[in-house]
Design a protein around this motif. Structure first.
Motif: not given
Length: 791
Positions: A344-346, A348, A351-352, A381, A384-385, A388, A391
């Motif tokens: 998820y950090t990858t 994200s 988009p960030a 960042y 968004i993480t 996800l 989600k």
């Protein structure tokens, strides 16, 4: 008395803790964080050197202002200014400020009392909630594991973290109680943790630190705490050594902790404790990494991407991790969590970056410093993480409610997997596939095609059931590669799904276009690939079964006698059927008979009856008992109870005892040694052989004396049988193999690669000698427990 004393100590501790927390909260609420750092200038006057963000002085006091007096007195009369170079607890400040024209003027600023909204959140609410959470953890641990020493150390670890976090604001206001509380609790955090790990790892026969090392840590923590106490006594010039000693000790202790955890992880990286130490390392990383990356390391360059009061929140991760570890005695699937975090950090990052870029274009980047943009990026960042992660939960919980039109793909897979377990022919599998696809997808037509890769031909041969257009078959013939199971082939019309692959043959399910003229979506493709993989396994098994049958027919035609593995298979199937029949008799007929027997017995006891009727019912009851006994005996003969548990010798002794009760012969059993190690198949074979010989001795030979010998000779089992019955001609025995039950003995022995010999003459009894290769390892897997037949 000891329990009463413990309760008094516990109550006193709670009262002291509540009083301390209430006092510190009062200090934080009543005293404003002024945030003004001062130092003597070249003229010896106290000048403002820095203003902390989000403090009272921000926007009011400016760096370079000269502090004329504090509360009407000389600034040097303040202990806080002389020792720490900060202004705290003032009611009003008079400063001298230089005007743009070079002149100077004085201004008096009254200080607002009471904590600000910012201070309420970061100095009172967040630390207070953290302390309450840790207190709840402590109470829960105490109630559940109050006798465990590790539990008490864990509670002290929790309390030291909570108090150090909560008292940090009061300490920053130079309150003596706050400084002492912070110093002692902060120095105790790593010491209590080390002691807890030492006590906890004893359950795994593992040491975390030596006893001498633990005592040294307690000694140094006590010295640091003493220095913090001395620092609040006026006239003792110990500052800033106490702060330096506290931070140095804390950093050193945590370096030791991390080093110990890493070394333990390396030591046990292939053992059972690998997950434990990886779990603890992750907890420490989550707790300290935000502080190091966003505050401590940038601090060397005069920067700060996130304030320490914010990154300190992550320290709660440590008590949460060890609370979970200690209470549940289980671990998170840390690899599962970490893999998702990295994933998820990858995804994200881009988009960030795009969001921040658009914000810079819209809001004009020159209005903000680059540090502000980095802070904004980190916030976006991080959000968004988190989104996800959330989600994944929302997809599971909310998607079925919002996406009502989505097909029940999971239900289809469950239904399909259950039905294919009963498939015995390829045609049945294809009917099942057609039914499932037409049930889920709105398609016009489906067809089953077979591709045969013939090496002697340039192109493969394609054949089908006639439902697909010729152009579909032509497109499959032009394939330049060998598709794998689950591959989806683009065709002139519709889609080809590879459902089976065996040798040079591929089975393809052609799926026509959907009636709404839409292409297959991602969910539909994933569903089709899943059922294709299920079908591929079944196709392969069906081919293997067909090949096995063909090989069996070939073997039977080429040999006069069936191979040993065929005989072994036949006997195994036979025993499985015996076991099923015995189970059915025991669970159905026998239980019904017992129920009717008990009803009849209850009826005869509860109601008065005439003597004649009572006598007839008693005869019926005895007849039911005979039937119950016969069914139980039949069950035991079909599948002897506890055969594997007893071993061959004890099983034969019990069989002989039962047969002698019903027959007129006596049996002598000689076994050397008393325990003979055979596998399950061999035990059952020898048991059946003896069972057949005893039955033959009673019905045909009319024997009175029987001798049975079992002997273990190196790697072979030697079996000898002799009776004094009527005997028979061996030629007669040979000619009757197809008609007598005793012929099965020879087949059983041959199925286990053994040798057998018969010796008999009319009037001179019957002898059997056989040898079996011994193999104590079982060849029969997954038998059900038959112990219930003993009832």
């Amino acid at each position: 008395m000891s329990k009463w004393t413990n309760n008094i100590k516990l109550a006193a501790g709670w009262i002291a803790l509540i009083v301390l927390v209430a006092y510190l909260a009062g200090v934080i609420i009543s005293q404003r964080d002024m945030g003004i750092d001062v130092a003597p200038n070249a003229d010896g006057r106290m000048a403002v050197t820095a203003i902390e963000p989000d403090s009272w002085g921000k926007g009011i006091i400016k760096p370079g202002d000269i502090v004329v007096n504090v509360d009407g007195a000389d600034p040097l009369q303040s202990e806080a200014i002389r020792t720490y170079g900060v202004i705290v607890g003032a009611d009003h400040i008079e400063i001298e400020r230089q005007a743009p024209d070079g002149s100077s003027y004085t201004i008096t600023f009254p200080v607002d009392h009471g904590v600000s909204a910012y201070g309420t959140l970061f100095y009172l609410v967040i630390p207070g909630l953290s302390l309450v959470l840790l207190l709840i953890f402590s109470v829960y641990v105490y109630k559940k594991e109050k006798e465990d020493r590790a539990a008490k150390l864990l509670i002290l670890f929790f309390l030291s973290i909570g108090l150090s976090y909560f008292s940090s604001a009061a300490s920053g206001l130079l309150n003596p109680v706050g400084r002492i509380t912070l110093g002692i609790s902060f120095a105790s955090i790593p010491v209590f943790f080390i002691h807890f790990m030492e006590a906890y790892l004893r359950n795994y026969q593992e040491r975390f630190i030596t006893r001498t090392g633990l005592r040294a840590f307690y000694l140094f923590a006590s010295l640091v705490g003493m220095m913090m106490v001395l620092s609040v006594i006026p006239g003792i010039p110990i500052h800033p050594y106490e702060t330096t000693a506290l931070l140095a000790f804390f950093v050193y202790a945590n370096v030791v902790i991390v080093y110990k955890l890493i070394s333990k992880f390396i030591k046990h990286r292939s053992g059972e404790l690998r997950s434990l130490f990886k779990f603890t390392l992750t907890g420490h990383t989550v707790a300290f990494l935000p502080f190091l990356l966003f505050d401590a390391i940038p601090g060397f360059f005069g920067l700060s991407f996130a304030p320490a009061k914010l990154t300190a929140i992550f320290l709660v991760a440590i008590p949460v991790v060890y609370f979970y570890l200690f209470i549940t005695k289980r671990l998170f699937d840390i690899d599962f969590v970490l893999n998702r975090f990295f994933y998820y950090t990858t995804i994200s990052f881009i988009p960030a970056l795009v969001i921040i870029g658009l914000m810079a274009v819209i809001m004009h980047q020159n209005q903000y410093t680059w540090v502000k943009w980095i802070q904004s990026f980190l916030l976006v960042y991080f959000m968004i993480t988190l989104f996800l992660f959330a989600k994944e939960f929302m997809d599971y919980r909310l998607r079925p409610h919002f996406l009502k039109e989505t097909h029940d793909f999971q239900g289809s897979i469950d239904r399909f997997s259950k039905r294919i377990s009963k498939v015995m022919k390829r045609s049945d599998l294809e009917k099942l596939l057609e039914r499932e696809v037409c049930m889920i997808l709105p398609v016009r037509n489906v067809s089953f095609l077979k591709i045969v890769q013939d090496k002697s031909m340039d192109r493969p041969t394609v054949s089908g059931d006639g439902n697909a257009d010729p152009e579909i078959e032509a497109a499959l013939q032009k394939l330049g590669y060998k598709p794998a199971v689950g591959d989806m082939i683009r065709l002139p019309a519709g889609t080809g799904l590879v459902t089976g692959n065996y040798g040079t043959t591929q089975h393809v399910l052609w799926i026509d276009e959907k009636v709404n003229h839409t292409s297959l979506n991602m969910d539909e493709k994933n569903w089709l690939k899943t059922i294709a993989h299920y079908s591929g396994i079944v196709y392969e098994n069906l081919y293997l079964i067909e090949g096995l049958i063909e090989n069996l027919e070939t073997e039977m035609k080429s040999q006069k006698e069936a191979p040993s593995w065929v005989l072994r298979l036949i006997f195994t199937l036979s025993e499985n059927e015996r076991r099923r029949l015995a189970s059915d008799l025991h669970d159905a007929a026998l239980q019904d008979q017992l129920i009717w027997y008990r009803k009849l017995e209850s009826l005869m006891l509860d109601y008065p009856m005439e003597d004649g009727l009572l006598e007839q019912l008693d005869q019926i009851k005895e007849g039911l008992l005979d039937v119950i006994h016969q069914i139980r005996q039949t069950c035991n003969e079909l599948r002897p109870p506890l055969l594997k548990e007893m071993g061959i010798v004890e099983a034969l002794e019990q069989l002989i005892q039962q047969e002698q009760i019903r027959s007129n012969y006596s049996v002598t059993l000689r076994a050397e040694p008393s325990v003979i190690e055979l596998n399950d198949v061999q035990i059952l074979a020898v048991y059946r052989i003896v069972q057949e010989l005893l039955r033959n001795a009673d019905k045909h030979a009319r024997a009175s004396q029987i001798l049975i010998e079992l002997e273990q000779r190196d790697s072979e089992l030697y079996f000898y049988y002799k009776d004094d019955g009527r005997g028979l001609q061996l030629t007669e025995l040979t000619d009757s193999f197809k008609h007598m039950g005793i012929s099965g003995i020879k087949e059983r022995v041959r199925s286990l690669d053994g040798d057998i010999a018969f010796h008999s003459e009319p009037g001179k009894g019957f002898e059997v000698q056989l040898t079996l290769p011994m193999n104590p390892h079982s060849e029969e897997g997954g038998e059900n427990d038959d112990s219930y037949f003993a009832s």
